[in-house]
Enzyme design. Structure first.
Site, PDB file in Angstrom:
ATOM      1  N   GLU A  16       0.828  -1.200   0.000  1.00  0.00           N
ATOM      2  CA  GLU A  16       0.000   0.000   0.000  1.00  0.00           C
ATOM      3  C   GLU A  16       0.862   1.250   0.000  1.00  0.00           C
ATOM      4  O   GLU A  16       0.554   2.222  -0.657  1.00  0.00           O
ATOM      5  CB  GLU A  16      -0.921  -0.024   1.226  1.00  0.00           C
ATOM      6  CG  GLU A  16      -2.104   0.917   1.135  1.00  0.00           C
ATOM      7  CD  GLU A  16      -1.743   2.367   1.281  1.00  0.00           C
ATOM      8  OE1 GLU A  16      -2.268   3.175   0.500  1.00  0.00           O
ATOM      9  OE2 GLU A  16      -0.931   2.718   2.138  1.00  0.00           O
ATOM     10  N   ASP A  17       1.973   1.227   0.742  1.00  0.00           N
ATOM     11  CA  ASP A  17       2.816   2.413   0.845  1.00  0.00           C
ATOM     12  C   ASP A  17       4.238   1.978   1.186  1.00  0.00           C
ATOM     13  O   ASP A  17       4.466   0.863   1.644  1.00  0.00           O
ATOM     14  CB  ASP A  17       2.274   3.344   1.923  1.00  0.00           C
ATOM     15  CG  ASP A  17       2.760   4.777   1.764  1.00  0.00           C
ATOM     16  OD1 ASP A  17       3.507   5.076   0.809  1.00  0.00           O
ATOM     17  OD2 ASP A  17       2.386   5.609   2.605  1.00  0.00           O
ATOM     18  N   HIS A  43      -2.900   1.410   6.233  1.00  0.00           N
ATOM     19  CA  HIS A  43      -3.115   2.340   5.127  1.00  0.00           C
ATOM     20  C   HIS A  43      -2.081   3.446   5.277  1.00  0.00           C
ATOM     21  O   HIS A  43      -2.225   4.356   6.075  1.00  0.00           O
ATOM     22  CB  HIS A  43      -4.530   2.919   5.175  1.00  0.00           C
ATOM     23  CG  HIS A  43      -4.827   3.792   4.008  1.00  0.00           C
ATOM     24  ND1 HIS A  43      -5.393   5.018   4.136  1.00  0.00           N
ATOM     25  CD2 HIS A  43      -4.629   3.609   2.675  1.00  0.00           C
ATOM     26  CE1 HIS A  43      -5.551   5.571   2.944  1.00  0.00           C
ATOM     27  NE2 HIS A  43      -5.080   4.727   2.046  1.00  0.00           N
ATOM     28  N   ILE A  91       2.258   4.538   5.606  1.00  0.00           N
ATOM     29  CA  ILE A  91       3.318   4.305   6.578  1.00  0.00           C
ATOM     30  C   ILE A  91       4.232   5.520   6.551  1.00  0.00           C
ATOM     31  O   ILE A  91       4.399   6.160   5.502  1.00  0.00           O
ATOM     32  CB  ILE A  91       4.119   3.007   6.287  1.00  0.00           C
ATOM     33  CG1 ILE A  91       4.983   2.645   7.478  1.00  0.00           C
ATOM     34  CG2 ILE A  91       4.924   3.122   5.024  1.00  0.00           C
ATOM     35  CD1 ILE A  91       5.533   1.231   7.417  1.00  0.00           C
TER      36      ILE A  91
END
Length: 73
Positions: free
Chosen positions: A5-6, A66, A68
């Site tokens: 996600e990140d 969701h 970082i």
């Protein structure tokens, strides 16, 4: 399997990667698998992501990362 996600990359080349974000209504390839945080050392010749172990007592079942970010003191 569930994608990242990140990512946040430190000045020394260590990269922290969040994975396992699930959105309601969107298909998930691993709906029962909790989210994860991976570490990758980008200064290595063949970097690979290694799953970080999360401390006991943390509610892994509901971990849905969701984003970082890191803080350097």
């Amino acid at each position: 399997e569930t994608g990242s996600e990140d990512i946040d990359i430190l000045p020394n080349g260590l990269a922290f990667i969040s994975s396992g974000l699930k959105y309601p209504g969107l298909k998930s390839f691993a709906p029962d698998k909790p989210g994860e945080i991976f570490l990758m050392d980008l200064s290595e010749d063949n970097p690979r992501a290694v799953e970080l172990r999360i401390s006991r007592g943390f509610d892994l079942a509901s971990f849905n990362p969701h984003g970082i970010s890191t803080y350097i003191d």
